[in-house]
Design a protein around this motif. Structure first.
Motif, PDB file in Angstrom:
ATOM      1  N   VAL A 276       0.838  -1.207   0.000  1.00  0.00           N
ATOM      2  CA  VAL A 276       0.000   0.000   0.000  1.00  0.00           C
ATOM      3  C   VAL A 276       0.869   1.252   0.000  1.00  0.00           C
ATOM      4  CG1 VAL A 276      -1.688   1.319   1.330  1.00  0.00           C
ATOM      5  CG2 VAL A 276      -1.944  -1.165   1.103  1.00  0.00           C
ATOM      6  N   TYR A 277       1.933   1.247   0.818  1.00  0.00           N
ATOM      7  CA  TYR A 277       2.802   2.424   0.937  1.00  0.00           C
ATOM      8  C   TYR A 277       3.561   2.695  -0.372  1.00  0.00           C
ATOM      9  CZ  TYR A 277       6.128   5.702   2.964  1.00  0.00           C
ATOM     10  OH  TYR A 277       6.873   6.823   3.245  1.00  0.00           O
ATOM     11  N   PHE A 278       4.022   1.617  -1.016  1.00  0.00           N
ATOM     12  CA  PHE A 278       4.761   1.753  -2.279  1.00  0.00           C
ATOM     13  C   PHE A 278       3.888   1.318  -3.457  1.00  0.00           C
ATOM     14  CE2 PHE A 278       8.145   0.927   0.898  1.00  0.00           C
ATOM     15  CZ  PHE A 278       8.910   2.067   0.716  1.00  0.00           C
ATOM     16  N   TRP A 279       2.623   1.694  -3.418  1.00  0.00           N
ATOM     17  CA  TRP A 279       1.681   1.221  -4.430  1.00  0.00           C
ATOM     18  C   TRP A 279       2.119   1.567  -5.847  1.00  0.00           C
ATOM     19  CZ3 TRP A 279      -2.102  -2.210  -4.303  1.00  0.00           C
ATOM     20  CH2 TRP A 279      -2.969  -2.289  -5.400  1.00  0.00           C
ATOM     21  N   ASP A 280       2.702   2.740  -6.038  1.00  0.00           N
ATOM     22  CA  ASP A 280       3.145   3.149  -7.380  1.00  0.00           C
ATOM     23  C   ASP A 280       4.268   2.249  -7.896  1.00  0.00           C
ATOM     24  OD1 ASP A 280       1.329   5.186  -7.335  1.00  0.00           O
ATOM     25  OD2 ASP A 280       2.752   6.700  -6.651  1.00  0.00           O
ATOM     26  N   PHE A 281       5.013   1.605  -6.979  1.00  0.00           N
ATOM     27  CA  PHE A 281       6.134   0.770  -7.387  1.00  0.00           C
ATOM     28  C   PHE A 281       5.740  -0.702  -7.491  1.00  0.00           C
ATOM     29  CE2 PHE A 281       8.997   3.900  -4.853  1.00  0.00           C
ATOM     30  CZ  PHE A 281       8.782   4.874  -5.828  1.00  0.00           C
ATOM     31  N   ILE A 282       5.096  -1.208  -6.461  1.00  0.00           N
ATOM     32  CA  ILE A 282       4.862  -2.654  -6.372  1.00  0.00           C
ATOM     33  C   ILE A 282       3.390  -3.010  -6.197  1.00  0.00           C
ATOM     34  CG2 ILE A 282       7.156  -3.156  -5.459  1.00  0.00           C
ATOM     35  CD1 ILE A 282       5.962  -3.206  -2.668  1.00  0.00           C
ATOM     36  N   GLY A 283       2.509  -2.036  -6.261  1.00  0.00           N
ATOM     37  CA  GLY A 283       1.092  -2.308  -6.060  1.00  0.00           C
ATOM     38  C   GLY A 283       0.488  -3.114  -7.198  1.00  0.00           C
ATOM     39  N   GLU A 284      -0.301  -4.122  -6.852  1.00  0.00           N
ATOM     40  CA  GLU A 284      -1.004  -4.931  -7.854  1.00  0.00           C
ATOM     41  C   GLU A 284      -2.280  -5.465  -7.221  1.00  0.00           C
ATOM     42  OE1 GLU A 284      -0.397  -8.910 -10.619  1.00  0.00           O
ATOM     43  OE2 GLU A 284       1.366  -7.794  -9.958  1.00  0.00           O
ATOM     44  N   LYS A 285      -3.386  -5.314  -7.925  1.00  0.00           N
ATOM     45  CA  LYS A 285      -4.688  -5.688  -7.378  1.00  0.00           C
ATOM     46  C   LYS A 285      -4.775  -7.176  -7.046  1.00  0.00           C
ATOM     47  CE  LYS A 285      -7.229  -1.978  -9.702  1.00  0.00           C
ATOM     48  NZ  LYS A 285      -8.294  -1.640 -10.697  1.00  0.00           N
ATOM     49  N   ASN A 286      -4.203  -8.020  -7.900  1.00  0.00           N
ATOM     50  CA  ASN A 286      -4.280  -9.463  -7.659  1.00  0.00           C
ATOM     51  C   ASN A 286      -3.567  -9.859  -6.371  1.00  0.00           C
ATOM     52  OD1 ASN A 286      -5.790  -9.998  -9.945  1.00  0.00           O
ATOM     53  ND2 ASN A 286      -4.028 -10.422 -11.221  1.00  0.00           N
ATOM     54  N   PHE A 287      -2.384  -9.266  -6.143  1.00  0.00           N
ATOM     55  CA  PHE A 287      -1.657  -9.567  -4.911  1.00  0.00           C
ATOM     56  C   PHE A 287      -2.399  -9.013  -3.693  1.00  0.00           C
ATOM     57  CE2 PHE A 287       2.089 -10.044  -7.759  1.00  0.00           C
ATOM     58  CZ  PHE A 287       2.453 -11.319  -7.348  1.00  0.00           C
ATOM     59  N   LEU A 288      -3.026  -7.860  -3.850  1.00  0.00           N
ATOM     60  CA  LEU A 288      -3.809  -7.286  -2.755  1.00  0.00           C
ATOM     61  C   LEU A 288      -4.961  -8.218  -2.389  1.00  0.00           C
ATOM     62  CD1 LEU A 288      -4.321  -4.792  -0.923  1.00  0.00           C
ATOM     63  CD2 LEU A 288      -5.775  -3.893  -2.744  1.00  0.00           C
ATOM     64  N   MET A 289      -5.667  -8.712  -3.391  1.00  0.00           N
ATOM     65  CA  MET A 289      -6.771  -9.644  -3.148  1.00  0.00           C
ATOM     66  C   MET A 289      -6.267 -10.945  -2.524  1.00  0.00           C
ATOM     67  SD  MET A 289      -9.014  -9.171  -6.632  1.00  0.00           S
ATOM     68  CE  MET A 289     -10.006 -10.610  -6.217  1.00  0.00           C
ATOM     69  N   HIS A 290      -5.115 -11.429  -3.004  1.00  0.00           N
ATOM     70  CA  HIS A 290      -4.534 -12.657  -2.464  1.00  0.00           C
ATOM     71  C   HIS A 290      -4.238 -12.508  -0.983  1.00  0.00           C
ATOM     72  CE1 HIS A 290      -1.019 -15.090  -1.298  1.00  0.00           C
ATOM     73  NE2 HIS A 290      -1.562 -16.043  -2.050  1.00  0.00           N
ATOM     74  N   HIS A 291      -3.584 -11.408  -0.606  1.00  0.00           N
ATOM     75  CA  HIS A 291      -3.207 -11.204   0.786  1.00  0.00           C
ATOM     76  C   HIS A 291      -4.446 -11.059   1.685  1.00  0.00           C
ATOM     77  CE1 HIS A 291       0.751 -11.098  -0.651  1.00  0.00           C
ATOM     78  NE2 HIS A 291       1.244 -10.104   0.069  1.00  0.00           N
ATOM     79  N   LEU A 292      -5.428 -10.310   1.223  1.00  0.00           N
ATOM     80  CA  LEU A 292      -6.637 -10.096   2.022  1.00  0.00           C
ATOM     81  C   LEU A 292      -7.418 -11.396   2.205  1.00  0.00           C
ATOM     82  CD1 LEU A 292      -7.879  -6.661   0.624  1.00  0.00           C
ATOM     83  CD2 LEU A 292      -6.787  -7.101   2.841  1.00  0.00           C
ATOM     84  N   ALA A 293      -7.520 -12.189   1.135  1.00  0.00           N
ATOM     85  CA  ALA A 293      -8.237 -13.465   1.224  1.00  0.00           C
ATOM     86  C   ALA A 293      -7.525 -14.421   2.178  1.00  0.00           C
ATOM     87  CB  ALA A 293      -8.358 -14.095  -0.162  1.00  0.00           C
ATOM     88  N   ALA A 294      -6.196 -14.480   2.082  1.00  0.00           N
ATOM     89  CA  ALA A 294      -5.428 -15.367   2.952  1.00  0.00           C
ATOM     90  C   ALA A 294      -5.542 -14.926   4.417  1.00  0.00           C
ATOM     91  CB  ALA A 294      -3.968 -15.391   2.513  1.00  0.00           C
ATOM     92  N   LEU A 295      -5.428 -13.620   4.657  1.00  0.00           N
ATOM     93  CA  LEU A 295      -5.541 -13.116   6.030  1.00  0.00           C
ATOM     94  C   LEU A 295      -6.917 -13.374   6.608  1.00  0.00           C
ATOM     95  CD1 LEU A 295      -3.608  -9.718   5.816  1.00  0.00           C
ATOM     96  CD2 LEU A 295      -3.002 -11.700   7.217  1.00  0.00           C
ATOM     97  N   TYR A 296      -7.951 -13.214   5.794  1.00  0.00           N
ATOM     98  CA  TYR A 296      -9.329 -13.463   6.230  1.00  0.00           C
ATOM     99  C   TYR A 296      -9.487 -14.910   6.698  1.00  0.00           C
ATOM    100  CZ  TYR A 296     -14.462 -13.738   5.897  1.00  0.00           C
ATOM    101  OH  TYR A 296     -15.788 -13.921   6.168  1.00  0.00           O
ATOM    102  N   ALA A 297      -8.925 -15.843   5.922  1.00  0.00           N
ATOM    103  CA  ALA A 297      -9.029 -17.258   6.281  1.00  0.00           C
ATOM    104  C   ALA A 297      -8.170 -17.591   7.499  1.00  0.00           C
ATOM    105  CB  ALA A 297      -8.610 -18.123   5.097  1.00  0.00           C
ATOM    106  N   TYR A 298      -6.945 -17.058   7.548  1.00  0.00           N
ATOM    107  CA  TYR A 298      -6.044 -17.393   8.644  1.00  0.00           C
ATOM    108  C   TYR A 298      -6.488 -16.800   9.968  1.00  0.00           C
ATOM    109  CZ  TYR A 298      -2.890 -19.165   5.057  1.00  0.00           C
ATOM    110  OH  TYR A 298      -2.342 -19.885   4.016  1.00  0.00           O
ATOM    111  N   CYS A 299      -7.274 -15.744   9.927  1.00  0.00           N
ATOM    112  CA  CYS A 299      -7.820 -15.193  11.179  1.00  0.00           C
ATOM    113  C   CYS A 299      -8.718 -16.221  11.864  1.00  0.00           C
ATOM    114  CB  CYS A 299      -8.605 -13.913  10.890  1.00  0.00           C
ATOM    115  SG  CYS A 299      -7.569 -12.470  10.658  1.00  0.00           S
TER     116      CYS A 299
END
Length: 265
Positions: A109-132
């Motif tokens: 999120v902080y370096f979104w202009d450099f490394i931001g990608e929607k697919n990776f954002l969705m991947h991380h959020l989905a994984a965190l949701y399940a692991y919680c």
């Protein structure tokens, strides 16, 4: 040491993983990279940022991948009760991954202009949701561990990017060897296991252990599994297209060299 669901020890491991990930990104990764390859010093700020995130990703993949393989092979409890088994090692691996994912998510999120990608954002959020759910309720240890085995493909994906930035041609031997290893490991760790995963999920459907799960836990389990697998299939498609592109360019290159040699003859 036993790790109760969402205990102070679980939170401590997750927080420690977060701190180690941040340290690797800001200090440890760059320090090590400078000593392993002088070319790191010639990279621009954008390249160094992504390089450091991939170093952290690779370290996490090795640590968690090996731990999860050990659990898969030797933790009999999760084999006997894949839904409710009390496995401290699974909680440990999921806690480490949770800390890493939060760290990587913040960097993204902080370096979104450099490394931001929607697919990776969705991947991380989905994984965190399940692991919680895994950490807070101590559920689905077998399936959480099975998911994390996919990390074995991550080092090869990152190595492809490293080789590209270091100036290796796509048809060079290191790139081709890593490309084959990347495609094979990604397919075996993320695609070929999909039927096995859902067959095991179906085998516990309707059992007493399954009915003990709350409705929201079942929803999170199924939704996150489908979401992650859809993304894995999409990424596999990209990898295959890239492999075919390299193979075609390699053939064109060989044909051109052969034609040039004939002209010289």
């Amino acid at each position: 040491m036993a790790m109760e669901p969402l205990s102070p020890l679980v939170l401590l491991v997750a927080f420690s993983s977060f701190l180690v990930s941040q340290w690797l990104f800001h200090t440890g990764g760059p320090w090590l990279s400078e000593r392993l390859t002088p070319h790191f010093l010639t990279l621009n700020h954008t390249q160094r940022t992504e390089w450091s995130t991939r170093v952290v990703s690779t370290v996490h993949a090795f640590v968690v991948g090996l731990l999860c393989l050990y659990i898969f092979l030797f933790d009999e409890a999760i084999q006997e009760d894949p839904v409710w088994a009390d496995s401290s090692l699974v909680k440990l691996s999921v806690s480490i991954t949770t800390g890493y994912l939060i760290s990587d998510l913040l960097l993204m999120v902080y370096f979104w202009d450099f490394i931001g990608e929607k697919n990776f954002l969705m991947h991380h959020l989905a994984a965190l949701y399940a692991y919680c759910y895994v950490l807070s309720q101590g559920i689905l240890p077998y399936f959480a561990n099975f998911r994390l085995l996919s990390e074995f493909s991550t080092p090869f994906v990152n190595q492809r990017w490293f080789l590209q930035v270091l100036g290796y041609h796509k048809c060079s031997k290191p790139s081709l060897v890593n490309g084959v290893a990347m495609a094979a490991s990604f397919f075996l760790a993320r695609i070929a296991v999909i039927p096995v995963y859902y067959r095991h999920m179906y085998s516990v459907y309707g059992t007493e252990a399954f009915t003990r799960l709350s409705q929201d836990a079942r929803f999170a389990w199924v939704l996150c599994s489908l979401c992650l697998d859809v993304m894995n299939v999409m990424w596999m498609r990209r990898i295959l297209r890239g492999c075919l592109k390299v193979l075609r360019s390699g053939r064109v290159r060989e044909a051109a060299m052969e034609l040039e040699s004939r002209k010289m003859d």
